[in-house]
Structures are given as C-alpha cells and as structure tokens.
Motif scaffolding. Structure first.
Motif, short mmCIF file in Angstrom:
data_model
loop_
_atom_site.label_atom_id
_atom_site.label_comp_id
_atom_site.label_asym_id
_atom_site.label_seq_id
_atom_site.Cartn_x
_atom_site.Cartn_y
_atom_site.Cartn_z
N LEU A 122 3.12 8.29 -11.09
CA LEU A 122 3.36 8.12 -12.53
C LEU A 122 2.84 6.79 -13.04
N GLY A 123 3.11 5.71 -12.30
CA GLY A 123 2.67 4.40 -12.77
C GLY A 123 2.97 3.27 -11.80
N GLU A 124 3.28 3.64 -10.56
CA GLU A 124 3.66 2.65 -9.55
C GLU A 124 2.41 2.19 -8.79
N ALA A 125 1.54 1.43 -9.47
CA ALA A 125 0.24 1.07 -8.91
C ALA A 125 0.37 0.27 -7.61
N GLY A 126 1.35 -0.63 -7.55
CA GLY A 126 1.53 -1.44 -6.34
C GLY A 126 1.88 -0.59 -5.14
N ASP A 127 2.83 0.32 -5.31
CA ASP A 127 3.21 1.22 -4.21
C ASP A 127 2.04 2.12 -3.82
N ALA A 128 1.31 2.62 -4.82
CA ALA A 128 0.19 3.51 -4.55
C ALA A 128 -0.90 2.79 -3.74
N LYS A 129 -1.11 1.51 -4.02
CA LYS A 129 -2.11 0.73 -3.28
C LYS A 129 -1.74 0.63 -1.80
N VAL A 130 -0.46 0.41 -1.54
CA VAL A 130 0.00 0.34 -0.14
C VAL A 130 -0.21 1.68 0.56
N THR A 131 0.09 2.78 -0.14
CA THR A 131 -0.11 4.11 0.45
C THR A 131 -1.59 4.35 0.75
N ARG A 132 -2.45 4.00 -0.20
CA ARG A 132 -3.90 4.18 0.01
C ARG A 132 -4.36 3.39 1.24
N GLN A 133 -3.91 2.16 1.36
CA GLN A 133 -4.29 1.35 2.50
C GLN A 133 -3.79 1.95 3.81
N ALA A 134 -2.59 2.52 3.78
CA ALA A 134 -2.04 3.14 5.00
C ALA A 134 -2.82 4.38 5.40
N VAL A 135 -3.25 5.18 4.41
CA VAL A 135 -4.06 6.36 4.70
C VAL A 135 -5.42 5.94 5.26
N GLU A 136 -6.04 4.95 4.64
CA GLU A 136 -7.35 4.49 5.10
C GLU A 136 -7.27 3.86 6.49
N ALA A 137 -6.13 3.27 6.82
CA ALA A 137 -5.95 2.71 8.16
C ALA A 137 -5.93 3.80 9.22
N GLU A 138 -5.65 5.03 8.80
CA GLU A 138 -5.69 6.16 9.72
C GLU A 138 -7.10 6.74 9.84
N GLY A 139 -8.05 6.14 9.12
CA GLY A 139 -9.43 6.58 9.20
C GLY A 139 -9.81 7.70 8.24
N ARG A 140 -8.99 7.93 7.23
CA ARG A 140 -9.27 9.00 6.26
C ARG A 140 -9.43 8.42 4.87
N ARG A 141 -10.00 9.21 3.97
CA ARG A 141 -10.19 8.79 2.59
C ARG A 141 -8.93 9.06 1.76
N CYS A 142 -8.71 8.23 0.75
CA CYS A 142 -7.53 8.40 -0.12
C CYS A 142 -7.93 8.18 -1.57
N LEU A 143 -7.66 9.15 -2.40
CA LEU A 143 -7.91 9.09 -3.84
C LEU A 143 -6.58 8.88 -4.54
N VAL A 144 -6.51 7.90 -5.43
CA VAL A 144 -5.27 7.59 -6.15
C VAL A 144 -5.46 7.94 -7.62
N ILE A 145 -4.55 8.78 -8.15
CA ILE A 145 -4.67 9.24 -9.54
C ILE A 145 -3.33 9.03 -10.26
N PRO A 146 -3.27 8.13 -11.24
CA PRO A 146 -2.04 7.95 -12.02
C PRO A 146 -1.95 8.96 -13.16
N GLY A 147 -0.74 9.42 -13.45
CA GLY A 147 -0.56 10.35 -14.56
C GLY A 147 0.76 11.08 -14.47
N ASP A 148 1.02 11.90 -15.46
CA ASP A 148 2.30 12.58 -15.63
C ASP A 148 2.13 14.08 -15.36
N VAL A 149 2.79 14.59 -14.32
CA VAL A 149 2.64 16.01 -13.96
C VAL A 149 3.28 16.94 -14.98
N ARG A 150 4.02 16.41 -15.94
CA ARG A 150 4.56 17.26 -17.00
C ARG A 150 3.45 17.75 -17.93
N ASP A 151 2.31 17.09 -17.87
CA ASP A 151 1.17 17.38 -18.74
C ASP A 151 0.21 18.31 -18.01
#
Length: 331
Positions: A122-151
């Motif tokens: 939704l808007g937790e950019a700091g947390d999302a950055k940590v998740t992206r880094q953790a995924v990339e540390a596993e050797g895979r690609r990570c796409l981060v998309i902010p937004g509201d799933v109600r839409d």
C-alpha cells in the motif's frame, strides 16, 4: 398384586468381584498419581529449528498500515534452516501485502524455491525495500509495485507490469488485509466496515480476475484466510466475516477453475507476529498477543510461509484444491 420376592439378592459372581477389585485398584493408582507434582513445562511451546519470542511483549501500538521495521521484537521471516529444492523453479509469483509479515516471508521462500516475485504494497516503501533485497539475496528478481488493491484498475495495471517484466504469471498470493477491532458492534462505522470489505474481499476479487487472464494449466492461487473465519471473533466481526468469505471464495473459485487446471487453496493462520496486529490492538493487548493459543505464543511469519510454498507448488499439492489449511497453534 404380586408379593415382593422373599428370596435373597444374588451376590456378584467371582468374575464381577474381580472386575470391581480391578476398577478400585486403578482408582487408587490414579489418586496417588494425582498427588504427584506436574513436571510439564508451563511456558510457550517451542518446536521449531530455533527459539521463537513469546509473551509478554513490549507494549506498542502503530498507526496504519503498520511498519515491520519498528516492530519489537522484529518478526522472524528469513527461515535460515529452510532448504530450497526447486519446488517453484522458473515460476513467477505475485504477492499482495508482500512488503512485511507473512507476505515477506512467503516472498523469500518462493525465491529460495526458484521463483521470481512481484510484491504489491500500500505504501510501506521501507519495508518493501527490505523484502526486495531479501528476495534478490536468494538470487531471484523482485518487482515492487505500490498501490491499493481495492482499485480494480490498479490491480489490472499491476498484473500488466508483472507480465511486461517477467513475461508470465504462475502463482497469485492474495494476502493484503485491513483489520481494526471494534469493542462494541454499534461503534463499527459504515466507513470502517466498507474499508474492511473492500480491502479483504474486493481486493482478492480484483487481483484474481486480473491474474486469471494470464494464468494457465498448472497455475495456483493461494489466499490468506484466518482462524477468525473459522471460529469468529467478538471484536473483529467485520474482519472475521471477510475471512469466512475468503474461505467460501476459495472453495467456490477452486471448483470453477478445475476444468482450467488452476488450483485455488487458502491458508488460515492463527495469531502471527506481524505489523497487522500492533496496528490494530491496544498496546496492552499486544503485550499478551498469542498467549491464548495452546502453544501460548504467536507464530512467526517463517512458521507460516512453508504452507504457501506447499500449496503453490505443483510438486507438493497437484491433487489439492479448494482446501483451507489452518495453522493456528493447536485447537
């Protein structure tokens, strides 16, 4: 009128007397055993590869949507003893609410199993950055998309971005949720009720519709249900209602998609140590969060995430669809 019999009552035979003596002997043995002090551990159950935090926790409360970065203790999501074995090799997965909590841990384990991952938040950019880094540390690609799933429009655009980036979509994890307690039903406002339903039900509906346009045989949808959808919750009436709806949605959509070879299942967690609850409950309630379970503690995200791997992987659950998997710390 017949006269009462004057014959003496028959005495128990030897077999009956033997049974009576046996029952009384067992009774005495149990009475003696009851006097012995119990040696059972009274604290929280610890059965994992490492020790997990248990109540009481620090009293804390967060503004919505909550931040994993300031949660104390930090949720345990990286599952260092979990060994990947290619269960999702070459797959592409989308995880809503993937920036923190269960979503973050699922993203990490999916990557460890060989999947590229897109996380929606939704808007937790700091947390999302940590998740992206953790995924990339596993050797895979990570796409981060902010937004509201109600839409619905956002959901379509997010899926389109995933297809543009990765070229396909194999697994959808519907996990984003809104939860705020209401002590009195009369205080549950229409805005509050509407926000819960739009996030927890419409969000799953919109994302599933958008994703299914690109999913084919072997695809999987894994929804996040809840123990509240199984048992109800006196202070989370709206949230529990949506989670029960998610369980019904899971079973119904699963039946609908069988001819297309796409499986739909749900995980129904009990209390889990994530930002969702400290951004809902009072600080005093957070301090004892999870203590009411038989295991006397909340789960950590890494204890829940392997279930999502199991249900997403065709190697593990090719004959499973329309199921609700409770992980609630015991009944």
């Amino acid at each position: 009128m017949a006269k009462p019999s004057s014959k003496p009552q028959a005495k128990p035979g030897s077999a009956a007397n033997s049974a009576i003596r046996q029952q009384r002997r067992i009774q005495r043995q149990v009475a003696q055993a009851d006097k012995k002090p119990t040696k059972e551990k009274s604290g929280a159950m610890q059965a994992g590869a490492r020790r997990y935090p248990e109540p009481p926790f620090k009293k804390q409360h967060q503004p919505k949507p909550g931040s994993e970065a300031v949660l104390d203790p930090a949720p345990m999501y990286d599952a260092p003893y979990y060994k990947g074995s290619g269960k999702l090799e070459g797959k592409v997965a989308v995880i809503t609410g993937g920036d923190s909590g269960i979503g973050r841990s699922v993203a990490v384990l999916f990557a460890r199993e060989g999947a590229d991952v897109a996380i929606l938040h939704l808007g937790e950019a700091g947390d999302a950055k940590v998740t992206r880094q953790a995924v990339e540390a596993e050797g895979r690609r990570c796409l981060v998309i902010p937004g509201d799933v109600r839409d619905a429009g956002f959901c379509r655009k997010a899926v389109a971005e995933v297809i543009k980036t990765f070229g396909k979509l194999d697994v959808l994890v519907n996990n984003a949720a809104f939860q705020v307690h209401s002590a009195r039903f009369e205080d549950l406002s229409e805005e509050h009720f509407d926000t819960t339903l739009k996030t927890n039900l419409y969000g799953y509906f919109h994302m599933s519709r958008a994703a299914l346009a690109h999913m084919s045989v072997g695809g999987a949808i894994v929804n996040s249900g809840s123990v509240t959808g199984l048992m109800g919750s006196e202070a989370l009436i709206d949230y529990a209602m949506t989670k029960g709806g998610i369980h019904a949605f899971t079973r119904s959509l699963a039946a609908h998609l069988v001819p297309r070879g796409i499986r739909v299942n749900a995980v129904a967690p009990g209390p889990v140590w994530t930002p969702l609850n400290p951004s809902d409950k009072t600080a005093e309630d957070v301090a004892t969060f999870g203590a009411q379970t038989p295991m006397k503690r909340p789960a950590q995200p890494e204890e829940i995430a392997p279930a999502y791997v199991f249900l997403a992987s065709p190697h593990c659950s090719s004959y499973i669809t329309g199921e609700i998997l409770p992980i609630i710390g015991g009944y």
